[in-house]
Design an enzyme around this catalytic site. Structure first.
Site, PDB file in Angstrom:
ATOM      1  N   LYS A 152     -15.737 -24.077   8.857  1.00  0.00           N
ATOM      2  CA  LYS A 152     -15.281 -25.156   7.984  1.00  0.00           C
ATOM      3  C   LYS A 152     -16.316 -25.427   6.903  1.00  0.00           C
ATOM      4  CE  LYS A 152     -14.151 -30.082   7.862  1.00  0.00           C
ATOM      5  NZ  LYS A 152     -13.785 -31.296   8.634  1.00  0.00           N
ATOM      6  N   HIS A 291      14.329  10.307  21.687  1.00  0.00           N
ATOM      7  CA  HIS A 291      14.930   9.149  21.031  1.00  0.00           C
ATOM      8  C   HIS A 291      15.229   8.037  22.029  1.00  0.00           C
ATOM      9  CE1 HIS A 291      15.048  11.618  17.499  1.00  0.00           C
ATOM     10  NE2 HIS A 291      15.830  12.492  18.095  1.00  0.00           N
TER      11      HIS A 291
END
Length: 536
Positions: A152, A291
């Site tokens: 901060k 697949h």
């Protein structure tokens, strides 16, 4: 409630901030002595805690204990060390404001220009399987408070949360201090670090709570993952893709690649589906995928000397054409014999819990083959998460219990009689294999091996016809499993016409009686399981 506001004219510009005082408290001590040595050489005062201070002293670097700054010793088994105004005043004072500087002086608090903190090893403790009390003790309190405070206050302080940032800090010592640009970048990493940490803690609590909650899902879903690497592309070449490891994960993302080309997005999807199919079986089993659908699933013959090699051959026989370029998963160590079976079969990926050294020697001849070893603690996920536009879906994973064969004994025989030459384990195999197939799913199985698979069709009768076509002559006398009920009797009729002798399905259609009557007429045994296994 909003925080305090100041007139913009009160702020004094600060770009380069010299480092005069540093606070160091790290769990990961990689590179910390080198950093401390460089700081001391630059005349920086170092304040530290516990084992970090000890490590720095052992390197011959002078260090001040936090307790000497706060005037308070560590307490409550180290739970309280840095939570003190003498520390956090020095972290949060915005020295661009003259009255902050004045207030620090009046209180006898010295500011910091550098904070080096990384957090307790919470994730590693969870992954180790430690008991809950030990895990809770790795929830860092003071560390995140210091990191967030320094981030901060990045206008005045540089915050480093990883050894990867130490070279930047050392370089800044020679350049007279850290720049605002570098401090902002470090602050961004710091907030990402604490966000990931808090997410890991929240995820652990949610999972722990969910494990004992049979009635509902968590109110909040938190998933924390870290990128392992970028992939060449996604399902198609115009799509970006990457692989991430999830906190607490024990799956394919944690597998070790032993050889071969880089894994692709599709490789990961197929390999994960193959694992799901192979590990549904308790006996030595192999699944071959293309697949995300199986080309074949099989258990090794009980009389075979090498059961995993036998399982592979039987799975391959189901659909050799589709197995070309497939992905293989085995639920046992891959043997030399299995590796030799693969010499002339083009395979993209093989994944297993282990590999015989001689098998790896064979695979080295196939340089493009990707060989993946599962982590020792691999396990099937308890929950499935799927992203949808604007949100996510969460569900219990579709798992079979260890007592599945006992459950099978309670399946309802609604037509015909069970053939004397078909065992309960064979019925269970067909039912489990069906779960690995995309809906609508039909599996034909014989003697613990698939012989025909119909998958992903938009109506069930087409799946039946596809499975029969792929099985050919092997359909005669086989077991058919359907992942959901038959809405009409046309699907079962196609199976019976081809020679199927047993049909397993959930039941529940309004036309069930038509199908039952047909099975009785044809002398085909039919079981209702009462449980569906859709897989989308």
């Amino acid at each position: 409630m909003s925080g305090p506001r100041h007139d913009a004219s009160l702020y004094r510009e600060r770009d380069v901030v010299p480092i005069r005082r540093a606070l160091i408290s790290v769990s990961d001590k990689t590179g910390v002595t080198e950093l401390a040595t460089a700081l001391q050489a630059a005349g920086v005062e170092i304040v530290s805690t516990g084992s970090t201070a000890q490590r720095i002293r052992e390197a011959g670097v002078e260090v001040t204990d936090v307790a000497a700054v706060t005037g308070s010793p560590e307490m409550l088994d180290g739970r309280v060390k840095t939570l003190h105004p003498k520390v956090h005043g020095g972290l949060l004072a915005d020295l661009r404001l003259e009255h902050h500087e004045t207030e620090l002086g009046e209180l006898g608090i010295e500011p910091f220009e550098l904070v080096v903190v990384n957090l307790y090893p919470f994730v590693e403790t969870v992954a180790s399987g430690s008991p809950a009390n030990d895990i809770v003790e790795q929830i860092d309190i003071g560390g995140p408070a210091m990191v967030r405070a320094a981030a901060k206050n990045h206008a005045n302080i540089a915050i480093a949360v990883s050894p990867e940032s130490y070279p930047t800090i050392i370089e800044s010592l020679a350049n007279g201090g850290t720049t605002l640009t570098s401090r902002r970048e470090l602050a961004a990493r710091a907030f990402a670090h604490t966000a990931a940490y808090d997410t890991a803690v929240a995820a652990w609590f949610a999972e722990d709570t969910l494990a004992g909650d049979a009635d509902g899902m968590p109110g909040q879903l938190t998933i924390q993952a870290e990128k392992i690497s970028d992939l060449r592309y996604g399902e198609n070449s115009h799509q970006r893709a990457a692989i991430y490891t999830r906190v607490g994960g024990h799956g394919i993302a944690q597998a070790k690649q032993l050889q071969g080309k880089e894994m692709s997005y599709n490789n990961y999807v197929d390999a994960d589906a193959a694992l799901r199919a192979a590990y549904d079986m308790q006996l030595p089993a192999v699944a071959i995928m293309k697949h995300a659908n199986p080309c074949g699933i099989a258990v090794g013959e009980s009389k075979a000397i090498d059961q995993i090699a036998s399982a592979h051959l039987r799975a391959h026989e189901c659909d050799p054409l589709s197995a070309f370029g497939g992905v293989i998963a085995a639920n046992r160590s891959v043997t030399l014999k299995m590796a030799e079976n693969l010499r002339d079969i083009f395979t993209e990926v093989i994944i297993a819990p282990d590999f015989e050294p001689a098998a790896l020697e064979v695979f080295r001849e196939k340089k493009n083959l990707r060989v993946l070893q599962l982590p020792a603690d691999w396990k099937q996920e308890r929950m499935d998460v799927r992203l949808v536009s604007g949100g996510a879906l969460l569900q219990d994973a579709d798992l079979f219990g260890e007592d599945i064969e006992a459950v099978a004994e309670s399946w309802k025989l609604v037509a015909g009689e069970k053939p004397a030459n078909i065992s309960t384990p064979e019925l269970v195999f067909a039912w489990k294999a069906c779960r690995a197939v995309k809906s609508n799913a039909i599996v034909l199985a014989d003697k613990l091996a698939t012989v025909g698979i119909g998958m992903g069709q938009v109506n069930r009768v087409d799946s039946c016809k596809l499975a029969v076509e792929r099985a050919g002559d092997r359909v005669v006398g086989s077991i058919a499993a359907s992942d959901a009920f038959f809405p009409f009797s046309d699907g079962p009729e196609a199976l019976m016409d081809a020679g199927v002798k047993v049909i397993i399905q959930p039941g529940g259609s309004v036309r069930d009686q038509e199908t039952i009557d047909l099975a009785n007429e044809r002398g085909v045994a039919m079981y209702f399981t009462g449980e569906r296994h859709f897989f989308h």
